[in-house]
Scaffold this motif. Structure first.
Motif, PDB file in Angstrom:
ATOM      1  N   VAL A   1       0.840  -1.193   0.000  1.00 43.43           N
ATOM      2  CA  VAL A   1       0.000   0.000   0.000  1.00 43.43           C
ATOM      3  C   VAL A   1       0.881   1.250   0.000  1.00 43.43           C
ATOM      4  N   PRO A   2       0.461   2.286  -0.715  1.00 48.72           N
ATOM      5  CA  PRO A   2       1.197   3.551  -0.642  1.00 48.72           C
ATOM      6  C   PRO A   2       0.909   4.236   0.691  1.00 48.72           C
ATOM      7  N   LEU A   3       1.823   5.072   1.115  1.00 46.95           N
ATOM      8  CA  LEU A   3       1.647   5.765   2.388  1.00 46.95           C
ATOM      9  C   LEU A   3       0.771   7.010   2.282  1.00 46.95           C
ATOM     10  N   ASN A   4       0.583   7.516   1.087  1.00 48.26           N
ATOM     11  CA  ASN A   4      -0.224   8.728   0.956  1.00 48.26           C
ATOM     12  C   ASN A   4      -1.207   8.601  -0.201  1.00 48.26           C
ATOM     13  N   ARG A   5      -2.184   9.488  -0.176  1.00 49.71           N
ATOM     14  CA  ARG A   5      -3.097   9.634  -1.314  1.00 49.71           C
ATOM     15  C   ARG A   5      -2.546  10.762  -2.171  1.00 49.71           C
ATOM     16  N   ILE A   6      -2.848  10.758  -3.441  1.00 52.84           N
ATOM     17  CA  ILE A   6      -2.333  11.784  -4.350  1.00 52.84           C
ATOM     18  C   ILE A   6      -2.710  13.166  -3.833  1.00 52.84           C
ATOM     19  N   GLY A   7      -1.704  14.003  -3.678  1.00 49.52           N
ATOM     20  CA  GLY A   7      -1.927  15.373  -3.228  1.00 49.52           C
ATOM     21  C   GLY A   7      -2.202  15.503  -1.734  1.00 49.52           C
ATOM     22  N   ARG A   8      -2.106  14.443  -0.972  1.00 52.16           N
ATOM     23  CA  ARG A   8      -2.385  14.466   0.461  1.00 52.16           C
ATOM     24  C   ARG A   8      -1.123  14.135   1.242  1.00 52.16           C
ATOM     25  N   SER A   9      -1.047  14.616   2.435  1.00 50.47           N
ATOM     26  CA  SER A   9       0.090  14.306   3.292  1.00 50.47           C
ATOM     27  C   SER A   9      -0.201  13.042   4.099  1.00 50.47           C
ATOM     28  N   ILE A  10       0.814  12.546   4.768  1.00 50.24           N
ATOM     29  CA  ILE A  10       0.621  11.393   5.645  1.00 50.24           C
ATOM     30  C   ILE A  10       0.825  11.840   7.087  1.00 50.24           C
ATOM     31  N   GLU A  11       0.228  11.114   7.990  1.00 49.16           N
ATOM     32  CA  GLU A  11       0.429  11.379   9.411  1.00 49.16           C
ATOM     33  C   GLU A  11       0.832  10.067  10.069  1.00 49.16           C
ATOM     34  N   ILE A  12       1.932  10.124  10.793  1.00 48.66           N
ATOM     35  CA  ILE A  12       2.402   8.954  11.516  1.00 48.66           C
ATOM     36  C   ILE A  12       2.196   9.240  12.998  1.00 48.66           C
ATOM     37  N   THR A  13       1.492   8.361  13.676  1.00 43.36           N
ATOM     38  CA  THR A  13       1.202   8.575  15.089  1.00 43.36           C
ATOM     39  C   THR A  13       1.355   7.252  15.836  1.00 43.36           C
ATOM     40  N   THR A  14       1.145   7.285  17.103  1.00 42.34           N
ATOM     41  CA  THR A  14       1.289   6.081  17.920  1.00 42.34           C
ATOM     42  C   THR A  14      -0.052   5.391  18.125  1.00 42.34           C
ATOM     43  N   GLY A  15       0.002   4.132  18.500  1.00 44.26           N
ATOM     44  CA  GLY A  15      -1.207   3.395  18.826  1.00 44.26           C
ATOM     45  C   GLY A  15      -1.939   4.002  20.013  1.00 44.26           C
ATOM     46  N   ARG A  16      -1.169   4.554  20.950  1.00 49.80           N
ATOM     47  CA  ARG A  16      -1.786   5.193  22.123  1.00 49.80           C
ATOM     48  C   ARG A  16      -2.663   6.370  21.718  1.00 49.80           C
ATOM     49  N   ARG A  17      -2.176   7.185  20.792  1.00 48.07           N
ATOM     50  CA  ARG A  17      -2.961   8.343  20.355  1.00 48.07           C
ATOM     51  C   ARG A  17      -4.197   7.911  19.580  1.00 48.07           C
ATOM     52  N   LEU A  18      -4.071   6.870  18.783  1.00 51.47           N
ATOM     53  CA  LEU A  18      -5.245   6.363  18.068  1.00 51.47           C
ATOM     54  C   LEU A  18      -6.269   5.829  19.051  1.00 51.47           C
ATOM     55  N   ALA A  19      -5.818   5.096  20.067  1.00 53.09           N
ATOM     56  CA  ALA A  19      -6.725   4.559  21.085  1.00 53.09           C
ATOM     57  C   ALA A  19      -7.435   5.658  21.849  1.00 53.09           C
ATOM     58  N   ALA A  20      -6.774   6.817  21.959  1.00 49.23           N
ATOM     59  CA  ALA A  20      -7.367   7.955  22.670  1.00 49.23           C
ATOM     60  C   ALA A  20      -8.341   8.722  21.782  1.00 49.23           C
TER      61      ALA A  20
END
Length: 89
Positions: A65-84
């Motif tokens: 899978v690509p990390l981004n969509r065309i013209g969009r940025s990516i965000e890398i975060t932690t599992g803890r932040r997603l759980a919150a």
């Protein structure tokens, strides 16, 4: 514990290493712990981080899978932040 081991178990001529699970540049505290030990002044050493393939790169490649969509940025975060509840578009 790290500081005690460095001071008590290492000589000036020895070299030690920490095997860090995951990608220390993104979310691991090992670098912060080593910097905090140095900041106390009770322990003197040099360290380097040896780069490799990040967990993010490995997962994207493995799942094809690509990390981004065309013209969009990516965000890398932690599992803890997603759980919150932090999610992005």
């Amino acid at each position: 514990t790290f500081e005690r081991l460095i001071n008590e178990e290492m000589t000036d001529e020895q070299c030690a290493g920490f095997l860090v699970w995951g990608d220390p540049a993104l979310y691991d505290s090992t670098i912060r712990i080593l910097q905090a030990i140095l900041a106390t002044g009770r322990c003197v050493f040099e360290f380097e981080v040896i780069p490799g393939i990040t967990s993010v790169q490995a997962l994207a490649a493995r799942h094809k899978v690509p990390l981004n969509r065309i013209g969009r940025s990516i965000e890398i975060t932690t599992g803890r932040r997603l759980a919150a509840g932090q999610v992005s578009d």
